[in-house]
Design a protein around this motif. Structure first.
Motif, PDB file in Angstrom:
ATOM      1  N   ALA A  17       3.377   6.284  23.082  1.00 50.35           N
ATOM      2  CA  ALA A  17       2.680   5.092  22.589  1.00 50.35           C
ATOM      3  C   ALA A  17       1.300   5.478  22.119  1.00 50.35           C
ATOM      4  N   PHE A  18       1.033   5.300  20.832  1.00 45.37           N
ATOM      5  CA  PHE A  18      -0.340   5.415  20.348  1.00 45.37           C
ATOM      6  C   PHE A  18      -0.992   4.056  20.517  1.00 45.37           C
ATOM      7  N   SER A  19      -2.157   4.027  21.159  1.00 44.05           N
ATOM      8  CA  SER A  19      -2.908   2.770  21.230  1.00 44.05           C
ATOM      9  C   SER A  19      -4.396   3.062  21.427  1.00 44.05           C
ATOM     10  N   HIS A  20      -5.226   2.171  20.841  1.00 40.67           N
ATOM     11  CA  HIS A  20      -6.667   2.261  21.102  1.00 40.67           C
ATOM     12  C   HIS A  20      -7.002   1.597  22.424  1.00 40.67           C
ATOM     13  N   CYS A  21      -6.015   0.992  23.023  1.00 41.02           N
ATOM     14  CA  CYS A  21      -6.258   0.121  24.161  1.00 41.02           C
ATOM     15  C   CYS A  21      -5.777   0.808  25.438  1.00 41.02           C
ATOM     16  N   ALA A 171       0.592  17.133  16.101  1.00 39.28           N
ATOM     17  CA  ALA A 171      -0.101  16.656  14.898  1.00 39.28           C
ATOM     18  C   ALA A 171       0.861  15.817  14.074  1.00 39.28           C
ATOM     19  N   GLN A 172       0.305  14.801  13.428  1.00 35.74           N
ATOM     20  CA  GLN A 172       1.131  13.902  12.610  1.00 35.74           C
ATOM     21  C   GLN A 172       1.282  14.465  11.204  1.00 35.74           C
ATOM     22  N   ALA A 173       2.483  14.299  10.638  1.00 35.94           N
ATOM     23  CA  ALA A 173       2.770  14.802   9.296  1.00 35.94           C
ATOM     24  C   ALA A 173       3.455  13.701   8.496  1.00 35.94           C
ATOM     25  N   ALA A 197       4.940   3.110   8.702  1.00 35.63           N
ATOM     26  CA  ALA A 197       3.994   3.054   9.828  1.00 35.63           C
ATOM     27  C   ALA A 197       2.755   2.223   9.547  1.00 35.63           C
ATOM     28  N   GLY A 198       2.165   1.698  10.615  1.00 39.07           N
ATOM     29  CA  GLY A 198       0.844   1.086  10.535  1.00 39.07           C
ATOM     30  C   GLY A 198      -0.220   2.164  10.539  1.00 39.07           C
ATOM     31  N   GLY A 199      -1.392   1.871  10.007  1.00 42.22           N
ATOM     32  CA  GLY A 199      -2.477   2.859   9.957  1.00 42.22           C
ATOM     33  C   GLY A 199      -2.277   3.833   8.812  1.00 42.22           C
ATOM     34  N   HIS A 200      -2.953   4.996   8.896  1.00 45.19           N
ATOM     35  CA  HIS A 200      -2.850   5.990   7.816  1.00 45.19           C
ATOM     36  C   HIS A 200      -1.415   6.429   7.663  1.00 45.19           C
ATOM     37  N   ALA A 224       9.733  11.159  15.982  1.00 46.25           N
ATOM     38  CA  ALA A 224       9.824  10.304  14.792  1.00 46.25           C
ATOM     39  C   ALA A 224       8.845   9.151  14.941  1.00 46.25           C
ATOM     40  N   ALA A 225       8.159   8.823  13.842  1.00 47.57           N
ATOM     41  CA  ALA A 225       7.204   7.707  13.869  1.00 47.57           C
ATOM     42  C   ALA A 225       7.312   6.917  12.580  1.00 47.57           C
ATOM     43  N   GLY A 226       6.962   5.635  12.668  1.00 46.47           N
ATOM     44  CA  GLY A 226       6.966   4.777  11.475  1.00 46.47           C
ATOM     45  C   GLY A 226       8.218   3.922  11.467  1.00 46.47           C
ATOM     46  N   GLY A 227       8.043   2.635  11.772  1.00 44.96           N
ATOM     47  CA  GLY A 227       9.185   1.721  11.699  1.00 44.96           C
ATOM     48  C   GLY A 227      10.063   1.750  12.929  1.00 44.96           C
ATOM     49  N   ILE A 228       9.509   2.168  14.068  1.00 50.61           N
ATOM     50  CA  ILE A 228      10.339   2.227  15.290  1.00 50.61           C
ATOM     51  C   ILE A 228       9.764   1.256  16.324  1.00 50.61           C
ATOM     52  N   ALA A 229      10.535   0.235  16.626  1.00 50.38           N
ATOM     53  CA  ALA A 229      10.029  -0.782  17.556  1.00 50.38           C
ATOM     54  C   ALA A 229      11.142  -1.378  18.397  1.00 50.38           C
ATOM     55  N   TRP A 251       2.942  -2.079  19.950  1.00 52.28           N
ATOM     56  CA  TRP A 251       2.051  -2.422  21.076  1.00 52.28           C
ATOM     57  C   TRP A 251       1.043  -3.497  20.683  1.00 52.28           C
ATOM     58  N   LEU A 252       0.901  -3.736  19.375  1.00 57.90           N
ATOM     59  CA  LEU A 252      -0.021  -4.799  18.943  1.00 57.90           C
ATOM     60  C   LEU A 252       0.568  -6.174  19.275  1.00 57.90           C
ATOM     61  N   GLY A 253       1.864  -6.199  19.512  1.00 56.07           N
ATOM     62  CA  GLY A 253       2.524  -7.453  19.894  1.00 56.07           C
ATOM     63  C   GLY A 253       2.696  -7.558  21.406  1.00 56.07           C
ATOM     64  N   ILE A 341      -1.229  -2.597  10.647  1.00 58.62           N
ATOM     65  CA  ILE A 341       0.092  -2.761  11.292  1.00 58.62           C
ATOM     66  C   ILE A 341       1.151  -2.304  10.301  1.00 58.62           C
ATOM     67  N   GLY A 342       2.290  -1.854  10.841  1.00 57.89           N
ATOM     68  CA  GLY A 342       3.359  -1.341   9.990  1.00 57.89           C
ATOM     69  C   GLY A 342       4.407  -2.392   9.659  1.00 57.89           C
ATOM     70  N   GLN A 343       5.443  -1.945   8.967  1.00 58.56           N
ATOM     71  CA  GLN A 343       6.472  -2.883   8.503  1.00 58.56           C
ATOM     72  C   GLN A 343       7.259  -3.516   9.652  1.00 58.56           C
TER      73      GLN A 343
HETATM   74  C1  LIG Z   1      -3.649  -0.393  14.629  1.00 59.15           C
HETATM   75  C2  LIG Z   1      -3.267   1.029  14.371  1.00 59.15           C
HETATM   76  C3  LIG Z   1      -4.250   2.005  14.395  1.00 59.15           C
HETATM   77  C4  LIG Z   1      -3.900   3.346  14.226  1.00 59.15           C
HETATM   78  N1  LIG Z   1      -4.873   4.294  14.335  1.00 59.15           N
HETATM   79  C5  LIG Z   1      -4.505   5.595  14.421  1.00 59.15           C
HETATM   80  C6  LIG Z   1      -5.452   6.600  14.798  1.00 59.15           C
HETATM   81  O1  LIG Z   1      -6.634   6.334  15.020  1.00 59.15           O
HETATM   82  N2  LIG Z   1      -4.987   7.867  14.952  1.00 59.15           N
HETATM   83  C7  LIG Z   1      -3.660   8.190  14.746  1.00 59.15           C
HETATM   84  O2  LIG Z   1      -3.282   9.334  14.937  1.00 59.15           O
HETATM   85  N3  LIG Z   1      -2.773   7.260  14.342  1.00 59.15           N
HETATM   86  C8  LIG Z   1      -3.152   5.985  14.224  1.00 59.15           C
HETATM   87  N4  LIG Z   1      -2.222   5.042  13.889  1.00 59.15           N
HETATM   88  C9  LIG Z   1      -0.851   5.453  13.578  1.00 59.15           C
HETATM   89  C10 LIG Z   1      -0.023   5.637  14.849  1.00 59.15           C
HETATM   90  O3  LIG Z   1      -0.442   6.792  15.540  1.00 59.15           O
HETATM   91  C11 LIG Z   1       1.457   5.806  14.549  1.00 59.15           C
HETATM   92  O4  LIG Z   1       1.706   6.979  13.812  1.00 59.15           O
HETATM   93  C12 LIG Z   1       2.088   4.654  13.791  1.00 59.15           C
HETATM   94  O5  LIG Z   1       1.643   3.428  14.314  1.00 59.15           O
HETATM   95  C13 LIG Z   1       3.607   4.746  13.914  1.00 59.15           C
HETATM   96  O6  LIG Z   1       4.258   3.818  13.128  1.00 59.15           O
HETATM   97  P1  LIG Z   1       4.500   2.271  13.585  1.00 59.15           P
HETATM   98  O7  LIG Z   1       3.195   1.632  13.334  1.00 59.15           O
HETATM   99  O8  LIG Z   1       5.579   1.815  12.700  1.00 59.15           O
HETATM  100  O9  LIG Z   1       4.883   2.304  15.034  1.00 59.15           O
HETATM  101  C14 LIG Z   1      -2.551   3.702  14.006  1.00 59.15           C
HETATM  102  C15 LIG Z   1      -1.583   2.709  13.934  1.00 59.15           C
HETATM  103  C16 LIG Z   1      -1.918   1.381  14.102  1.00 59.15           C
HETATM  104  C17 LIG Z   1      -0.842   0.335  14.032  1.00 59.15           C
END
Ligand SMILES: Cc1cc2nc3c(=O)[nH]c(=O)nc-3n(C[C@H](O)[C@H](O)[C@H](O)COP(=O)(O)O)c2cc1C
Length: 379
Positions: A17-21, A171-173, A197-200, A224-229, A251-253, A341-343
Motif C-alpha cells: 500500500a502506497f499512502s501519504h497517510c 523502483a517504479q517503472a 494509476a493515480g499520481g505520476h 503490478a501497479a495501476g488499476g488494482i483495487a 486507500w483514498l476510499g 486518483i487513478g481510474q
Molecule cells: C494520491 C496519490 C499520490 C501519489 N503519490 C506518490 C508519491 O509521492 N510517490 C510514489 O512513488 N507514488 C505515488 N503515487 C502512485 C502510487 O505509488 C501507485 O503507483 C499508484 O497509486 C498505483 O496505481 P493505483 O492508483 O491505480 O492504485 C501516488 C498515487 C496517488 C493516488
C-alpha cells in the motif's frame, strides 16, 4: 501466500500500500500486507513523528517502508539542488498571474496574509539530494524493511546505504526501459505501473506493461501497479507474472485515508473516465480527477507547466486556497478540486475501513483463483 517477493520481505499477502497517510500504512501492515509511507513532502520533523507512530502501531520488526521521488531531471539537478528561495525566483510572473486569475474567476478567497516566516513549515516536493538527505537519514534510523523510488532509479549511494542496513530497494517503472535502468542500478524489485494509476504515471496500460517488465528484469520480482483495487484485479496481476500488487488509489476510499470530505464525495460520484493526466500539479504527467482546473491548464492561453519542483511550488498555495473553502455551501471551489486518483475511482462506491478493503481483496482473489482452477479442471 508465497511469491518471489517472499524471499525479500516478510508478509502474509503481497499487497503493498502506497499512502501519504500513516494510519493507512499501519493498518495495511497490521492486516498482513506491506504499508509504505509516501514521504516526499514530509518535513523531517513530521517524518520522524509519523515513523515513530507507525512503529508503535505495528510493533517491532513488522514490515513497512518509505517512498521518495528520486528523478534524474528536475530544476537545479546540475547544482545538486537549489534553495527554496532560488527556486521561487525562477517562477515567472505570467504563471502566478494565470493561477490567481483562475482562482479569482471562481471566487476563491485568498489565504490569510501571514508573513512567510510565521507560516506553518511546509516541505514541498523534496526531489534533490540536498533536501532528501535528512529524510533518508530518518528513514534509515528507523526499522524500515523497504525503500522505494517513485520516480527515477535510486542513486548508487541510496542503494548501498539501504543494502548495508538490510533494507530492500524497489523502483517504479512506467516503461520497459525504466525497468531495465532500475535493474542495472541494482534495485531488488521493480514496480510496473500502468497508466491507469493515480499520481505520476506513463501511458502504457498495466495489462500490457506488466508481462513485458516481468520478462525484461527476470529474475527480479515485479509488483503490478495501476488499476488494482479488488481481488479479481490482484488475481489478474499474478496471472501476468507479478509477484504481488502495489496499490495507491484504493486507500483514498478508506476511513483512515487522508482525503477531505469534499474529495470523498467526488470519488464516490466519479466514473473511471472522469480522470485525466495533467502536468499542471507537479510538471510531470499526473493522473487526477478532471476539473475546471485541469481544463484551464489545457486552454491555449495557459502557460506551459513548469518543470519539477517549480510547478508544485507555484500551485501549492492555490491548491490550499481551494481546499480550504471546498466544504463551504455555495462555494465554487469543488469545481476546481482535482485530487490525485487513478481510474479505479469508478470502483469506489463507499468509504470503508482499510482492514475491510484488505479482507475483501484477499477473499475475492482466492475466489478468482479457484474459479480459474475450476475452468482448467477436467471433471
Ligand atoms: C494520491 C496519490 C499520490 C501519489 N503519490 C506518490 C508519491 O509521492 N510517490 C510514489 O512513488 N507514488 C505515488 N503515487 C502512485 C502510487 O505509488 C501507485 O503507483 C499508484 O497509486 C498505483 O496505481 P493505483 O492508483 O491505480 O492504485 C501516488 C498515487 C496517488 C493516488
Amino acid at each position: 501466500m508465497r511469491t518471489a517477493m517472499s524471499d525479500l520481505l516478510d508478509f502474509d499477502v503481497p499487497f503493498f500500500a502506497f499512502s501519504h497517510c500513516r494510519d493507512v500504512v499501519a493498518a495495511v501492515t497490521n492486516a498482513g500486507g506491506v504499508g509504505v509511507l509516501g514521504a516526499v513532502a514530509h518535513t523531517a520533523e513530521d517524518l520522524e513523528i509519523d515513523m515513530k507512530w507507525v512503529e508503535n502501531e505495528i510493533g517491532p520488526g513488522a514490515t513497512y517502508g518509505v517512498d521518495l521521488l528520486m528523478p534524474s531531471k528536475f530544476t537545479g539537478a546540475k547544482q545538486g539542488g537549489l534553495s527554496r528561495e532560488e527556486l521561487r525566483a525562477q517562477i515567472p510572473e505570467e504563471h502566478r498571474a494565470f493561477m490567481d486569475g483562475l482562482l479569482d474567476r471562481y471566487g476563491i478567497p485568498p489565504l490569510l496574509d501571514v508573513p512567510r516566516e510565521q507560516r506553518v513549515k511546509r516541505a514541498g516536493l523534496q526531489v534533490d539530494p540536498k533536501s532528501m538527505t535528512p529524510l533518508l537519514d530518518i528513514a534509515f534510523a528507523h526499522d524500515i524493511k523497504v525503500i522505494v523510488s517513485g520516480l527515477g532509479s535510486p542513486p548508487a549511494e541510496v542503494i548501498e546505504r539501504a543494502h548495508a542496513a538490510g533494507v530492500v530497494v524497489g523502483a517504479q517503472a512506467g516503461t520497459v526501459e525504466h525497468a531495465r535502468r532500475h535493474k542495472e542500478a541494482g534495485v531488488d524489485f521493480v514496480i510496473a505501473q500502468g497508466t491507469e494509476a493515480g499520481g505520476h504515471t506513463g501511458d502504457i496500460t498495466t495489462m500490457v506493461l506488466v508481462p513485458q517488465v516481468v520478462d525484461a528484469v527476470a529474475p527480479l520480482p515485479v509488483l503490478a501497479a495501476g488499476g488494482i483495487a479488488n481481488g479479481r484485479q490482484v488475481a489478474a496481476s499474478l496471472a501476468l507474472g507479478a509477484a504481488g500488487v502495489w496499490c495507491g488509489s484504493v486507500w483514498l476510499g478508506t476511513e483512515e485515508g487522508e482525503s477531505t470530505p469534499a474529495e470523498r464525495e467526488r470519488f464516490i460520484a466519479a466514473r473511471s473516465q472522469d480522470t485525466t493526466r495533467s502536468r499542471s500539479f507537479t510538471g510531470k504527467p499526473c493522473r487526477v480527477l478532471k476539473s475546471a482546473w485541469t481544463e484551464a491548464w489545457e486552454q491555449e492561453d495557459a502557460p506551459q507547466p513548469l518543470p519539477m519542483p517549480l510547478q508544485s511550488m507555484l500551485v501549492d498555495r492555490s491548491r490550499r486556497r481551494v481546499q480550504r473553502v471546498a466544504h463551504k455551501k455555495d462555494s465554487r471551489a469543488p469545481e476546481l478540486l482535482s485530487p490525485f486518483i487513478g481510474q479505479i475511482v469508478g470502483q469506489i462506491t463507499s468509504i470503508k475501513p482499510t482492514r475491510r478493503v484488505m479482507t475483501e481483496m484477499m477473499e475475492e482473489m482466492a475466489e478468482a483463483i479457484a474459479r480459474l482452477d475450476d475452468i482448467m479442471s477436467e471433471d
